[in-house]
Scaffold this motif. Structure first.
Motif, PDB file in Angstrom:
ATOM      1  N   THR A 147     -15.281   2.988   3.789  1.00 41.91           N
ATOM      2  CA  THR A 147     -15.838   1.777   3.333  1.00 41.91           C
ATOM      3  C   THR A 147     -16.731   1.184   3.417  1.00 41.91           C
ATOM      4  N   ASP A 148     -15.951   0.733   4.694  1.00 39.92           N
ATOM      5  CA  ASP A 148     -16.918  -0.473   5.244  1.00 39.92           C
ATOM      6  C   ASP A 148     -18.048   0.189   6.022  1.00 39.92           C
ATOM      7  N   HIS A 162     -21.224   0.220   3.126  1.00 37.13           N
ATOM      8  CA  HIS A 162     -21.235  -1.221   2.744  1.00 37.13           C
ATOM      9  C   HIS A 162     -23.004  -1.396   4.267  1.00 37.13           C
ATOM     10  N   GLU A 199     -25.712   0.114   2.770  1.00 34.48           N
ATOM     11  CA  GLU A 199     -26.389  -0.646   1.699  1.00 34.48           C
ATOM     12  C   GLU A 199     -26.599  -2.006   1.981  1.00 34.48           C
ATOM     13  N   GLU A 200     -26.127  -2.854   2.753  1.00 36.11           N
ATOM     14  CA  GLU A 200     -26.277  -4.156   2.907  1.00 36.11           C
ATOM     15  C   GLU A 200     -27.778  -3.968   3.891  1.00 36.11           C
ATOM     16  N   SER A 219     -23.380   6.150  -1.484  1.00 36.08           N
ATOM     17  CA  SER A 219     -21.677   6.345  -2.003  1.00 36.08           C
ATOM     18  C   SER A 219     -21.909   7.674  -3.038  1.00 36.08           C
TER      19      SER A 219
END
Length: 404
Positions: free
Chosen positions: A134-135, A138, A141-142, A312
């Motif tokens: 999950t981290d 992120h 995506e960032e 994702s």
């Protein structure tokens, strides 16, 4: 979390935890005691229960026997506290006195541990700051990056050369396996299937040929492993056919270049690494869900990336690849990596392609995260009775005779 090179180990089968690990331990102990008059080795728990079928004794004697005679004791009923695959090495002098003892564990994928944490002889400093998908998702995506770029950022300069060697070893194993006829070694007298599947697959119509080729390639590598051939743990020997089954098929069917394949291997390695870090890839510890389930998750992520999946969607593919193997037991018949292991590799390879297709059609949103499934898999594995975790005492292995 260690380098993904630890997930992809190149070596000989049939078992990473029962062959590669003990062989490595024997090399270390032999180097420490070149003066020994003879050696005593005690194998415990699952390592003892299925060690003969996995040729554990052969692997150890081939190494230590070059220095001095070796005596091996089997203790399948005794489980040491740190891990089911425990072993104790002892060196003995000419007077019959024990000069040194060393307890070590084969914890899956060919890796070893003394069970001492940071004081462990095999302790490797973590190179990844994030240990949850999950981290990492992120971060991707960032920063507009892919999972393979996260891997590249934290590995050393030799990463791509190493993965190129991994890919070459996988393709070579497929090439050998689809042309190697005859029976596999051991009392089951199991005939190799890959050559027949390969020939039949080429004669099928396109809609069937694709799936049959995946079967053939996965079977080819798994059968090479069962015969003691050179393969790549991905993440283990027992699950080594899944990744090549998927990637070799995709490379040939869609003419993907080497760079795309290497990036997929990096992403898959990250998935395997996360499962190893937060749960286990050892069949003796959590059952086959930790081996074939992890391999399916790795191959699902790799395939999804190759076909242009978003972070994702790739996370979703990996989640499904593992989720739908939850609870799978490790029950090798006669302690061999043959039944049901080989067929499980072929089916998991196809399930990986289904997972990537399902995920890439979606928008990537789903309720159960990959990290959650890893946690559940770990708990499920520890809840399983030991007879379902590589002891050959339960499941398909129970009551099986070699003439059935």
């Amino acid at each position: 979390m260690e380098s993904i090179k630890e997930i992809y180990r190149i070596g000989k089968g049939p078992s990473s935890s029962h062959t590669m690990g003990p062989e490595h331990a024997a090399k270390i102990f032999a180097k420490r005691h070149p003066e020994a008059n003879h050696f005593k080795v005690t194998l415990y728990g699952s390592l003892a229960a299925t060690g003969k079928g996995h040729m554990t004794d052969v692997a150890i004697k081939d190494i230590l026997g070059k220095t001095a005679p070796v005596n091996i004791d089997w203790e399948p009923e005794i489980f040491l506290p740190f891990h089911p695959n425990g072993m104790k090495f002892a060196s003995v002098d000419g007077k019959g006195m024990t000069t040194d003892e060393w307890t070590v564990y084969s914890i899956g994928g060919g890796a070893l541990s003394e069970g001492k944490g940071k004081d462990d002889y095999f302790y490797e400093k973590s190179i990844y700051p994030l240990t949850k998908l999950t981290d990492i998702q992120h971060w991707c995506e960032e920063n507009g990056r892919g999972y393979w770029e996260y891997v590249e950022q934290h590995e050393d300069d030799g990463l791509w050369d190493y993965l190129r060697e991994v890919w070459l070893t996988m393709t070579n194993a497929v090439a050998r396996g689809i042309n190697h006829e005859g029976a596999l070694p051991g009392p089951l007298n199991l005939a190799r299937k890959a050559p027949t599947y390969y020939i039949k697959a080429r004669a099928y119509k396109p809609e069937l040929r694709s799936r049959a080729m995946v079967y053939a390639y996965a079977l080819a590598v798994s059968e090479e492993n069962a015969a003691g051939g050179t393969i790549v743990t991905a993440p283990t020997c027992g699950a080594c056919g899944v990744m090549p089954g998927v990637l070799v098929h995709l490379a040939q069917a869609h003419d993907f270049n080497e760079e795309r394949i290497l990036h997929a291997l990096a992403t898959a390695g990250l998935i395997g690494n996360l499962i190893k870090e937060n749960a286990s890839i050892s069949g003796a510890e959590v059952g086959c869900q930790g081996e074939v389930g992890t391999a399916c998750a790795m191959a699902s992520a790799a395939a999804c990336q190759i076909f242009g999946g978003t972070p994702s969607q790739i996370e979703y593919a990996a989640e499904m690849g593992l989720e739908h193997h939850l609870g799978m037991t490790c029950d090798p018949v006669c302690g061999l990596v043959q039944i049901p292991c080989i067929e499980r590799n072929a089916f998991a390879a196809c399930r990986a392609l289904d997972s990537q297709l399902y995920a890439i059609i979606s928008d990537g949103n789903h309720r159960v995260s990959f990290d959650r499934v890893v946690s559940v898999m770990n708990q499920t594995g520890h809840d399983l009775p030991s007879l379902y975790k590589e002891t050959s005492e339960g499941g398909l292995a129970k009551g099986f005779s070699t003439n059935q």
